[in-house]
Design a protein around this motif. Structure first.
Motif, PDB file in Angstrom:
ATOM      1  N   LEU A 242       0.846  -1.194   0.000  1.00  0.00           N
ATOM      2  CA  LEU A 242       0.000   0.000   0.000  1.00  0.00           C
ATOM      3  C   LEU A 242       0.885   1.250   0.000  1.00  0.00           C
ATOM      4  N   THR A 246       1.223   3.936  -3.034  1.00  0.00           N
ATOM      5  CA  THR A 246       0.834   5.326  -2.761  1.00  0.00           C
ATOM      6  C   THR A 246       1.993   6.272  -3.069  1.00  0.00           C
ATOM      7  N   GLN A 276      -7.221  -4.606  -2.424  1.00  0.00           N
ATOM      8  CA  GLN A 276      -6.405  -3.421  -2.151  1.00  0.00           C
ATOM      9  C   GLN A 276      -5.766  -2.898  -3.432  1.00  0.00           C
ATOM     10  N   LYS A 280      -6.358   0.804  -4.455  1.00  0.00           N
ATOM     11  CA  LYS A 280      -5.178   1.630  -4.258  1.00  0.00           C
ATOM     12  C   LYS A 280      -4.172   1.459  -5.371  1.00  0.00           C
ATOM     13  N   TYR A 281      -4.603   1.882  -6.562  1.00  0.00           N
ATOM     14  CA  TYR A 281      -3.694   2.340  -7.601  1.00  0.00           C
ATOM     15  C   TYR A 281      -3.041   1.345  -8.544  1.00  0.00           C
TER      16      TYR A 281
ATOM     17  N   GLU B 293      -9.489   0.634   4.064  1.00  0.00           N
ATOM     18  CA  GLU B 293      -8.483   1.434   3.357  1.00  0.00           C
ATOM     19  C   GLU B 293      -8.933   2.877   3.182  1.00  0.00           C
ATOM     20  N   SER B 294     -10.208   3.158   3.455  1.00  0.00           N
ATOM     21  CA  SER B 294     -10.637   4.542   3.322  1.00  0.00           C
ATOM     22  C   SER B 294     -10.838   5.182   4.694  1.00  0.00           C
TER      23      SER B 294
END
Ligand code: B12
Ligand code: SF4
Lengths: 442, 324
Positions: A242, A246, A276, A280-281, B293-294
């Motif tokens: 993560l 990020t 995830q 998250k990207y 995650e938020s």
């Protein structure tokens, strides 16, 4: 970073020759900054300025396109960290991993399953994007055979994974005309990998767990003329991943650091890791296994996260016929939020029971949201009835309201005096049972 | 070549809230749960502090629920008709704390009485030493009728009472204040509504470190993207220094994920939906992870396997502190 009009002006010839159609170079520069004209309209920009302007106009995260005969998977081109700031644009490409050690029949069988998989979610047919082939035999002949076997049943884009150049080359040689992705380049093998990617016009993925190393490698590889890169942050666990994801996204978007301005790829061995990666990207998500229930939930998550927060997914308001309804069949009323519409439509359709589904214009909101916002009330329901001429099609006038807005039934009765108004169940799942018990239809 | 990664420097932080009271502090709990305190967006250890790990609560009911998925009935088997046994089983399944939800009607189909509700709560407190959250049946009058006597009968336990909504918060807040409890404040997926309710509650005199906020969520496929973004926005506002959003967030992915078709129905669904049990657990887990995650601080779940998976994820997300 986008340049201002003044910064652009400094890169133009400053002769005000007007050939671009603007009175001055400055005026043209302003239009360029606003992205209302193309740089090519000025015939006199120097090559050096052109390069600088193009570089500055490039998106902070490079758009990468994997291609095969008839398919394309585009990732990158993202501009925000949080979806509410604008939207996420290019959905993570979802791939499933197979192995060169698998026997041919098994490979073909698995590929066929992955290739055929298609699931409907709110009217959209969702699919797996492609297949990743991992070399676990260190044998070029096996890679070649695996790619050939997969290509005998699927045309979807491929990702080839190996630490050996000759193994990758054996696979790439079978994919002429395609743009596959090869991985994983690292600090020791990058030169040979860059050469290979150049030779086969493949996209090259770089693996590391250190941000500094990514920067060093992308710069070196770029200097060899390879520009289509993907980063694989392989952290030590979920939390580490993560953070790496990020940091890469931030550096690209907030600091415009070109060396990290590439989409990422995540290898995922559990549903949690894959979830995830999607939120998250990750640009590409490669799953260790194919299981329908896993793919379905991930495809839905991806769809949700990548919807435009400004525009709820909607269906056209109006009258829909399900299972050939007749003049004495009931009218079910609902809203035009896609998720709502399809929850109800699928349920009725699956049960085989005939119904008229009247979709009121509730500005794309769910039943309770619309009700709370005043967009799904007796007035709107009555309007929907009148504007669709459903009355003319029926001999029996029976209108079923969603159970959660039972409070509306009195007002709807007042608006539609010729109709019998009934309150249905709260959840669409219970509609078939309601038909049987309350409407006595089988 | 070292690279400068942009870091956000936030002026604000989330408040810490402690649920449950030990005997020395006037309660009977064997442990307490403290959440909040973050000075960064979720799990970005390289730019701020995350002093307390997010926690997982297991949702149990005062009696056998009528409308839960058969898969949940299978998972909890015979304990479901006894809240005390269910509480013990939930503790064994790894719950950090418990959510006890009261039914509108009792086993005989009559409205649950205050006595029944109080005795359910007491039996849970006696059976398990975990901190407790109690949710009323979700209808204003019934909530008030049941939560006030519960609050009085458990004075000093620092239970979280819920659910406070804009139309129905005064009675619950007043009784929480009088009896040393906390409250959970729910609003409909909107930053301003959440702030407004927190203001109304704190205006009554309840300190902010006794409020959890529940921004509401939808399940995966049924509106989760709204929950995800509203929580990110609430957490960003908190870090930017907006006092009325600086509360730890509680969400109910278990409730949301288990009421939808994907988890409730095993037959007559498309083959492409895959195995029912795994699908249902994925649905709950993915809903929970997305919210974790938020910015979720308390996740309320239903299935033991989801609890295991989400707790493992929290372990990994927290331990990454040592890796950066
Ligand atoms: C996502 C969501 C939103 C999204 C909007 C999504 C959208 N496009 O509609 C956003 C964040 C924008 C939103 C906003 C608001 N929301 Co809202 N929102 C939700 C949420 C989380 C999920 C709704 C959803 O998508 N459900 C899924 C769909 C499929 O459900 P559905 O439409 O009801 O359909 C089901 C059934 O009704 C049934 N059904 C449907 N049609 C029919 C027809 C027949 C005949 C039958 C029998 C059955 C049937 O089948 C479906 C499946 O079972 C709910 C809470 C929750 N978890 O449910 C709150 C909720 C609906 N929202 C609520 C509120 C109050 C609001 C706001 C007014 C808040 C505000 N002031 O800002 C605003 C209003 C919007 C505005 N002013 O612009 C409240 C409503 C309270 C109430 N009971 O009145 C809820 C219940 C949350 C809460 N607990 O307070 N919301
Ligand atoms: S064509 Fe080029 S040089 Fe001529 S005015 Fe336009 S911008 Fe200036």
């Amino acid at each position: 970073m986008a340049l201002s009009g003044i910064q652009i002006y400094k890169l133009l010839p400053q002769t005000n020759c007007k050939e671009c159609g603007f009175p001055t170079c400055l005026a043209f520069a302003m239009k360029l900054a606003a992205k209302q004209v193309e740089l090519s309209s000025c015939p006199y920009v120097s090559e050096a300025s052109k390069a600088q302007l193009e570089e500055s106009a490039a998106p902070p995260i490079r758009l990468i396109t994997l291609k095969s005969n008839g398919y394309e998977v585009k990732v990158g081109n993202e501009v925000v960290l949080y979806r509410h700031e604008k939207t996420f644009y290019n959905k993570s490409g979802l791939f499933v991993k197979l192995h060169t050690s698998q026997i041919e029949n098994a490979l073909i069988e698995e590929t066929r399953r992955i290739n055929q998989y298609q699931v409907n979610y709110v009217g959209m047919d969702l699919e797996v994007d492609g297949i990743a082939v991992e070399d676990d035999t260190h044998d070029p002949a096996k890679m070649k055979a695996a790619v050939t076997a997969i290509r005998s049943v699927s045309k979807k884009p491929l990702i080839l994974i190996s630490s050996a150049v000759d193994v990758l080359e054996a696979g790439l040689s079978q994919l002429s005309g395609e743009t596959p992705l090869v991985c994983c380049a690292n600090s020791t093998n990058w030169e040979k990998f860059a050469e290979l990617a150049g030779k086969y016009k493949a996209i090259l993925a770089i693996e590391s767990d250190k941000i500094d190393e990514f920067v060093e490698l992308t710069e070196k590889i770029k200097s060899k003329g390879i520009e289509d890169l993907v980063l694989i942050p392989n952290g030590k666990n979920l939390g580490h991943n993560l953070i790496l994801q990020t940091q890469i996204r931030r550096a690209a978007i907030k600091a415009n650091l070109r060396a990290l301005g590439y989409p990422t790829l995540a290898f995922c061995s559990s549903p949690v890791e894959a979830a995830q990666a999607i939120t998250k990207y990750a640009g590409f998500v490669v799953l260790d296994e194919f299981a329908a229930e896993l793919i379905y939930s991930l495809l839905v998550l991806r769809q949700n996260i990548y919807t435009d927060p400004q525009k709820p997914i909607q269906v056209q308001p109006g009258l829909y016929e399900i299972n050939n309804p007749k003049e004495n069949d009931p009218v079910l009323v609902t809203t035009n939020f896609s998720i709502t519409y399809f929850s109800v439509a699928n349920e009725v359709e699956g049960s085989g029971l005939p119904a008229w589904l009247l979709v009121a214009d509730a500005e794309g909101m769910s039943v309770l949201t619309a009700w709370a916002a005043g967009k799904f009330d007796a007035d709107r329901i009555a309007k929907a009835v009148k504007s669709t001429n459903v009355t003319d099609k029926l001999s029996k006038h029976l209108l079923i309201l969603p159970g959660s807005v039972a409070v509306l039934s009195g007002e709807v009765e007042a608006e539609l005096p010729d109709w019998e108004i009934r309150v249905g169940p709260r959840e669409a799942v219970d509609i078939p049972k309601f038909y049987k018990l309350a409407l006595q239809v089988n | 070549m070292p690279v400068e990664i942009p870091k956000d420097k936030w002026p604000g932080s989330v408040r810490t809230v402690t649920i449950g009271a030990l005997p020395k502090d006037g309660g009977t709990r064997k442990c307490t749960v403290t959440v909040g305190g973050e000075t960064t967006m979720p799990f970005l250890h390289y730019e701020g502090e995350i002093p307390n790990r997010p926690v997982v609560a297991i949702e149990i009911m005062d009696r056998q629920p009528d409308d839960w998925s058969p898969l949940l009935a299978e998972a909890w088997k015979d304990v479901m008709d006894d809240p005390a046994k269910w509480a013990v089983a939930a503790e064994q399944a790894g719950a950090d704390l418990l959510v006890l939800e009261l039914s509108l009607n009792n086993r005989n189909g009559e409205p649950t009485t205050p006595d029944e509700a109080v005795s359910a709560v007491k039996s849970v407190l006696a059976a398990s030493g975990l901190p407790l959250i109690v949710f009323g049946p979700g209808q204003a009058e019934a909530d008030n009728a049941l939560l006030v006597p519960i609050s009085e009968a458990t004075k000093g336990e620092r239970i979280v009472l819920g659910i406070c909504e804009d139309k129905n918060y005064r009675t619950i807040v007043a009784t929480a204040m009088a009896n040393d409890h906390l409250v959970s404040a729910r609003t409909a997926m909107d930053v301003n509504l959440a702030k407004q309710l927190n203001i109304l509650i704190s205006d009554m005199g309840l300190p902010l470190d006794r409020i959890l906020m529940d921004p509401t969520t939808g399940a995966l496929g049924y509106g989760i993207e709204y929950g995800f973004s509203v929580m990110e926005r609430l957490r960003l506002a908190a870090l930017q220094g907006d006092k009325m959003t600086q509360l730890p967030m509680i969400v109910t992915p278990g409730y949301e994920a288990w009421k939808i078709k994907e988890s409730k129905v095993g037959e007559g669904v498309p083959e492409t939906w895959g195995d029912w049990l795994n699908r249902a657990i994925n649905w709950e887990t993915l809903t929970a992870i997305t919210l974790l995650e938020s910015g979720a601080d308390v996740l309320v779940l239903r299935h033991p396997e989801s609890v295991k998976r989400v707790k493992r994820a929290i372990d990994e997300l927290m331990s990454a502190k040592e890796l950066v």
